[in-house]
Design a protein around this motif. Structure first.
Motif, PDB file in Angstrom:
ATOM      1  N   TYR A  40       0.865  -1.185   0.000  1.00 53.59           N
ATOM      2  CA  TYR A  40       0.000   0.000   0.000  1.00 53.59           C
ATOM      3  C   TYR A  40       0.899   1.232   0.000  1.00 53.59           C
ATOM      4  O   TYR A  40       1.917   1.252   0.677  1.00 53.59           O
ATOM      5  N   GLY A  41       0.499   2.261  -0.723  1.00 56.86           N
ATOM      6  CA  GLY A  41       1.254   3.505  -0.730  1.00 56.86           C
ATOM      7  C   GLY A  41       1.039   4.237  -2.030  1.00 56.86           C
ATOM      8  O   GLY A  41       0.749   3.624  -3.059  1.00 56.86           O
ATOM      9  N   VAL A  78       8.842   5.114   5.343  1.00 57.47           N
ATOM     10  CA  VAL A  78       8.455   4.385   6.547  1.00 57.47           C
ATOM     11  C   VAL A  78       7.572   3.234   6.085  1.00 57.47           C
ATOM     12  O   VAL A  78       6.556   3.448   5.416  1.00 57.47           O
ATOM     13  N   LEU A  79       7.974   2.026   6.394  1.00 59.86           N
ATOM     14  CA  LEU A  79       7.237   0.832   5.997  1.00 59.86           C
ATOM     15  C   LEU A  79       6.680   0.183   7.259  1.00 59.86           C
ATOM     16  O   LEU A  79       7.444  -0.181   8.157  1.00 59.86           O
ATOM     17  N   THR A  80       5.376   0.076   7.310  1.00 63.34           N
ATOM     18  CA  THR A  80       4.707  -0.519   8.453  1.00 63.34           C
ATOM     19  C   THR A  80       4.160  -1.867   8.019  1.00 63.34           C
ATOM     20  O   THR A  80       3.425  -1.957   7.035  1.00 63.34           O
ATOM     21  N   ARG A  81       4.534  -2.893   8.756  1.00 63.03           N
ATOM     22  CA  ARG A  81       4.183  -4.264   8.390  1.00 63.03           C
ATOM     23  C   ARG A  81       3.236  -4.853   9.430  1.00 63.03           C
ATOM     24  O   ARG A  81       3.480  -4.748  10.635  1.00 63.03           O
ATOM     25  N   ILE A 126       0.640 -10.581   4.446  1.00 58.22           N
ATOM     26  CA  ILE A 126       1.500  -9.565   5.049  1.00 58.22           C
ATOM     27  C   ILE A 126       1.181  -8.242   4.368  1.00 58.22           C
ATOM     28  O   ILE A 126       1.303  -8.118   3.153  1.00 58.22           O
ATOM     29  N   ARG A 127       0.753  -7.276   5.151  1.00 57.22           N
ATOM     30  CA  ARG A 127       0.443  -5.938   4.626  1.00 57.22           C
ATOM     31  C   ARG A 127       1.624  -5.023   4.935  1.00 57.22           C
ATOM     32  O   ARG A 127       2.068  -4.953   6.083  1.00 57.22           O
ATOM     33  N   ILE A 128       2.084  -4.312   3.908  1.00 58.92           N
ATOM     34  CA  ILE A 128       3.155  -3.343   4.105  1.00 58.92           C
ATOM     35  C   ILE A 128       2.675  -2.000   3.570  1.00 58.92           C
ATOM     36  O   ILE A 128       2.403  -1.857   2.384  1.00 58.92           O
ATOM     37  N   ARG A 129       2.547  -1.045   4.479  1.00 61.72           N
ATOM     38  CA  ARG A 129       2.120   0.319   4.112  1.00 61.72           C
ATOM     39  C   ARG A 129       3.368   1.188   4.022  1.00 61.72           C
ATOM     40  O   ARG A 129       4.163   1.235   4.963  1.00 61.72           O
ATOM     41  N   MET A 130       3.507   1.869   2.890  1.00 68.12           N
ATOM     42  CA  MET A 130       4.691   2.686   2.633  1.00 68.12           C
ATOM     43  C   MET A 130       4.288   4.160   2.601  1.00 68.12           C
ATOM     44  O   MET A 130       3.398   4.544   1.849  1.00 68.12           O
ATOM     45  N   THR A 131       4.937   4.950   3.429  1.00 68.92           N
ATOM     46  CA  THR A 131       4.676   6.382   3.476  1.00 68.92           C
ATOM     47  C   THR A 131       6.004   7.137   3.441  1.00 68.92           C
ATOM     48  O   THR A 131       7.064   6.574   3.737  1.00 68.92           O
ATOM     49  N   ARG A 132       5.925   8.404   3.112  1.00 71.17           N
ATOM     50  CA  ARG A 132       7.106   9.259   3.087  1.00 71.17           C
ATOM     51  C   ARG A 132       7.512   9.558   4.521  1.00 71.17           C
ATOM     52  O   ARG A 132       6.676   9.757   5.395  1.00 71.17           O
TER      53      ARG A 132
END
Length: 139
Positions: free
Chosen positions: A32-33, A130-133, A116-122
């Motif tokens: 996601y991102g 910043v990668l939130t798993r 596994i969800r990985i959210r990618m933000t600046r």
């Protein structure tokens, strides 16, 4: 929930390589991102960690690129989740290959438990991510 911070494309690639050690055959990874967050860069790292030497490109116009042991989806351009049926999405993600899905929010209801969800933000600057798993669990 785990969080990773990368400060360059190289660090995002290295994180992808590292994540391979935590993935099992048949694992689904949902990314996601927004545009330019490094989703495809992370996939390149995962592919490298799997020993795939092919050039990894975003499959934006084809929805799917397959490599030995890896299904790389980019579903940015789908209009309805039903369109994924045409390419056998559910069968592919339940196979033995690791499936990595860019723009996974477009197929949220089709993702299996354990994804596994990985959210990618600046992060703090243009290069930092910043990668939130987290793991998708059914309630």
């Amino acid at each position: 929930m785990e969080q990773y911070i990368t400060n360059s494309e190289t660090e995002t690639l290295q994180l992808g390589r590292k994540l391979v050690g935590e993935l099992n055959p048949g694992q689904v990874v949902a990314l996601y991102g927004g545009l330019g967050m490094g989703k495809t860069v992370l996939v390149k790292g995962i592919a490298a960690g799997l020993g795939i030497d092919d050039m990894i490109l975003s499959p934006t116009f084809t929805l799917l690129r397959q490599y030995p042991g890896l299904n790389h989806f980019d579903i940015y351009r789908i209009g309805e989740p039903d369109e994924l049926e045409e390419i056998g999405f559910e069968e592919l993600i339940s196979g033995n290959a690791i499936s990595v899905i860019e723009w996974a929010e477009r197929a949220e209801d089709l993702l299996p438990t354990g994804t596994i969800r990985i959210r990618m933000t600046r992060g703090e600057n243009d290069n930092q991510r910043v990668l939130t798993r987290e793991i998708k669990e059914d309630i």
